[in-house]
Design an enzyme around this catalytic site. Structure first.
Site, PDB file in Angstrom:
ATOM      1  N   LYS A 129       9.255  -0.671  -1.342  1.00 43.23           N
ATOM      2  CA  LYS A 129      10.308  -1.653  -1.650  1.00 43.23           C
ATOM      3  C   LYS A 129      11.369  -1.661  -0.568  1.00 43.23           C
ATOM      4  O   LYS A 129      11.870  -2.716  -0.178  1.00 43.23           O
ATOM      5  CB  LYS A 129      10.940  -1.355  -3.011  1.00 43.23           C
ATOM      6  CG  LYS A 129      10.051  -1.783  -4.165  1.00 43.23           C
ATOM      7  CD  LYS A 129      10.812  -1.989  -5.461  1.00 43.23           C
ATOM      8  CE  LYS A 129       9.823  -2.240  -6.591  1.00 43.23           C
ATOM      9  NZ  LYS A 129      10.375  -2.127  -7.923  1.00 43.23           N
ATOM     10  N   LYS A 212      -3.750  -4.938  -7.452  1.00 46.31           N
ATOM     11  CA  LYS A 212      -3.670  -4.680  -8.900  1.00 46.31           C
ATOM     12  C   LYS A 212      -2.917  -5.809  -9.604  1.00 46.31           C
ATOM     13  O   LYS A 212      -2.037  -6.447  -9.012  1.00 46.31           O
ATOM     14  CB  LYS A 212      -3.002  -3.323  -9.175  1.00 46.31           C
ATOM     15  CG  LYS A 212      -1.521  -3.317  -8.978  1.00 46.31           C
ATOM     16  CD  LYS A 212      -0.835  -2.098  -9.591  1.00 46.31           C
ATOM     17  CE  LYS A 212       0.665  -2.275  -9.293  1.00 46.31           C
ATOM     18  NZ  LYS A 212       1.544  -1.288  -9.733  1.00 46.31           N
ATOM     19  N   LYS A 215       3.313  -7.548 -12.582  1.00 43.30           N
ATOM     20  CA  LYS A 215       4.274  -8.592 -12.933  1.00 43.30           C
ATOM     21  C   LYS A 215       4.912  -9.210 -11.692  1.00 43.30           C
ATOM     22  O   LYS A 215       5.436 -10.302 -11.728  1.00 43.30           O
ATOM     23  CB  LYS A 215       5.351  -8.107 -13.912  1.00 43.30           C
ATOM     24  CG  LYS A 215       5.656  -6.647 -13.903  1.00 43.30           C
ATOM     25  CD  LYS A 215       6.374  -6.173 -15.171  1.00 43.30           C
ATOM     26  CE  LYS A 215       6.334  -4.651 -15.258  1.00 43.30           C
ATOM     27  NZ  LYS A 215       6.498  -4.082 -16.541  1.00 43.30           N
TER      28      LYS A 215
HETATM   29  P1  TYM Z   1       5.152  -0.041 -15.991  1.00 40.91           P
HETATM   30  O1  TYM Z   1       6.155  -0.572 -16.940  1.00 40.91           O
HETATM   31  O2  TYM Z   1       5.089  -0.665 -14.628  1.00 40.91           O
HETATM   32  O3  TYM Z   1       3.699  -0.123 -16.601  1.00 40.91           O
HETATM   33  C1  TYM Z   1       3.376   0.374 -17.898  1.00 40.91           C
HETATM   34  C2  TYM Z   1       1.993   1.000 -17.861  1.00 40.91           C
HETATM   35  O4  TYM Z   1       1.009   0.032 -17.473  1.00 40.91           O
HETATM   36  C3  TYM Z   1       0.183   0.581 -16.445  1.00 40.91           C
HETATM   37  N1  TYM Z   1      -0.297  -0.511 -15.565  1.00 40.91           N
HETATM   38  C4  TYM Z   1      -1.586  -0.753 -15.286  1.00 40.91           C
HETATM   39  N2  TYM Z   1      -2.723  -0.139 -15.675  1.00 40.91           N
HETATM   40  C5  TYM Z   1      -3.903  -0.651 -15.223  1.00 40.91           C
HETATM   41  N3  TYM Z   1      -3.984  -1.729 -14.400  1.00 40.91           N
HETATM   42  C6  TYM Z   1      -2.868  -2.374 -13.986  1.00 40.91           C
HETATM   43  N4  TYM Z   1      -2.975  -3.442 -13.196  1.00 40.91           N
HETATM   44  C7  TYM Z   1      -1.598  -1.888 -14.423  1.00 40.91           C
HETATM   45  N5  TYM Z   1      -0.314  -2.284 -14.216  1.00 40.91           N
HETATM   46  C8  TYM Z   1       0.470  -1.427 -14.914  1.00 40.91           C
HETATM   47  C9  TYM Z   1       1.103   1.524 -15.698  1.00 40.91           C
HETATM   48  O5  TYM Z   1       0.373   2.469 -14.950  1.00 40.91           O
HETATM   49  C10 TYM Z   1       1.888   2.141 -16.838  1.00 40.91           C
HETATM   50  O6  TYM Z   1       1.181   3.221 -17.413  1.00 40.91           O
HETATM   51  N6  TYM Z   1       7.277   4.134 -14.221  1.00 40.91           N
HETATM   52  C11 TYM Z   1       6.574   3.569 -15.368  1.00 40.91           C
HETATM   53  C12 TYM Z   1       7.372   3.653 -16.672  1.00 40.91           C
HETATM   54  C13 TYM Z   1       7.801   5.044 -17.020  1.00 40.91           C
HETATM   55  C14 TYM Z   1       6.957   6.085 -17.490  1.00 40.91           C
HETATM   56  C15 TYM Z   1       7.826   7.204 -17.708  1.00 40.91           C
HETATM   57  C16 TYM Z   1       5.592   6.179 -17.749  1.00 40.91           C
HETATM   58  C17 TYM Z   1       9.077   5.521 -16.971  1.00 40.91           C
HETATM   59  N7  TYM Z   1       9.086   6.845 -17.370  1.00 40.91           N
HETATM   60  C18 TYM Z   1       7.315   8.419 -18.178  1.00 40.91           C
HETATM   61  C19 TYM Z   1       5.086   7.405 -18.213  1.00 40.91           C
HETATM   62  C20 TYM Z   1       5.951   8.501 -18.426  1.00 40.91           C
HETATM   63  C21 TYM Z   1       6.310   2.096 -15.080  1.00 40.91           C
HETATM   64  O7  TYM Z   1       6.989   1.488 -14.301  1.00 40.91           O
HETATM   65  O8  TYM Z   1       5.333   1.543 -15.858  1.00 40.91           O
END
Ligand code: TYM
Length: 353
Positions: A129, A212, A215
């Protein structure tokens, strides 16, 4: 699932009767997308039986980039409603909002003080980023994002963290920080393992199948938003990018578009990929995509209905969040008390213990 062996639970709190799982999702969109659902949220619902689950909405992570407060609030409700619609059950899981559990920020500070500045700067998300817009244009919150995420996890001493492949590096840093803390002070944290089922770890963009599904995709036609009008979703599936061949065959290297569609079909229908290859032998892509559109619509249409109904009852969603925050704080406050003791902070006044 990652190959790491979980360490024994340690620290002052009694071991849980069932091992814990914990995960989170950012409320950065009005709707989760199919990658979020298949990569993470669906596993959350299925792990509730065997584990003691904690699932949360990472609204503090959502302000590391510029945001609209009204949208953030609304999306927090929508995220809770979607977890419920996906089968995450408040009777079995603690469902909470990160900012309602102040221990997350409190532990994050301690972990930030254990993280090297260079180490934080090298994390892929920050590097990518800041490379795009320049370091001057990104927040310090984006730099410390992974330490807040490590705090989210370590507070609950979970065995597994069910996430998609894109979160693996964050999980590795979490384990490093846990080990560093345990080594420097006293064994306090369990080393959590990433739980990443291979078949749905990375759902790809329908228009750019080597990227991938995300959003922040460049074009909305590559993204299946689960709450979208099912007619739009069906159209997006029918116009997914494939290749100039005509054989429905799983070959990630040479046919990434078809491979992604096969994975999605198999994940939602429960049919094995080889059985799908056999069924569509000699039929070409048109029929396969048409049938896949039906499979996806059969999932998204009722999901959407359930979510919209849940959103009509804000009081219920507030109750879910309040109960979840209480359950989360009961665990998080004990871990934080151990941490504060071990780093040499004076104990809180007796009335607050
Ligand atoms: P976030 O909000 O971007 O995404 C939520 C979950 O969706 C999964 N994901 C995917 N899995 C498969 N294919 C894809 N194309 C895809 N896009 C998203 C992500 O891997 C995630 O599991 N940093 C994290 C949020 C977070 C978190 C945590 C997760 C904050 N603290 C503690 C686990 C534990 C995030 O931005 O996820």
């Amino acid at each position: 699932m990652s190959s790491a062996t979980p360490a024994e639970p340690t620290g002052g709190s009694a071991p849980a009767a069932r091992p814990r799982v914990l995960s989170g999702i950012q409320p950065t969109s009005d709707t989760i997308h199919l990658g979020n659902y298949l990569g993470a949220v669906r596993q959350w619902a299925s792990l509730q039986e065997e584990f003691e689950p904690f699932f949360f909405i990472a609204n503090q992570h959502a302000i590391t980039v510029e945001h609209d407060p009204k949208k953030l609030l609304e999306r927090t409700y929508r995220s809770v409603a979607q977890l419920l619609a996906a089968g995450v059950d408040p009777a079995r899981s603690a469902i909470f909002v990160q900012s309602q559990v102040p221990e997350h920020s409190q532990l994050a500070w301690v972990l930030e003080c254990l993280t090297g500045f260079g180490e934080a700067r090298r994390m892929t998300q920050f590097k990518d980023k800041s490379a795009k817009v320049g370091e001057g244009a990104v927040s310090v919150g984006l730099l410390t994002y992974p330490m807040l995420m490590a705090a989210d996890i370590l507070l609950y001493r979970p065995q597994y963290v069910p996430v998609g492949e894109d979160q693996r590096q964050h999980l590795e840093l979490t384990r490093d920080l846990a080990q560093r803390f345990n080594h420097r002070f006293k064994k306090t944290f369990r080393l959590p393992e990433a739980y990443i089922p291979k078949s749905t770890a990375k759902i790809m963009d329908l228009q750019e199948p080597r990227a991938k599904m995300s959003k922040s995709a460049s074009s909305p036609s590559g993204l299946i938003d689960v709450l979208d009008d099912p007619k739009i979703t069906a159209k997006k599936i029918r116009s997914a990018v494939t290749d100039s061949d005509t054989v429905v065959r799983f070959d990630e290297e040479n046919k990434p578009g078809i491979a992604n569609l096969l994975r999605i079909h198999s994940a939602l229908s429960g049919e094995e990929i080889p059985a799908l290859e056999e069924r569509y032998a000699g039929q070409g892509y048109g029929q396969f995509k048409k049938d896949l559109a039906d499979v996806v619509v059969d999932f998204v249409a009722p999901f959407r209905e359930r979510t919209l109904a849940l959103l009509d009852d804000r009081a219920h969603l507030q109750q879910v969040m309040a109960k979840g925050a209480d359950q989360a704080r009961a665990v998080a406050s004990r871990t934080l008390a151990d941490v504060y003791d071990r780093v040499g902070f004076v104990a809180p006044p007796p009335e607050r213990r």
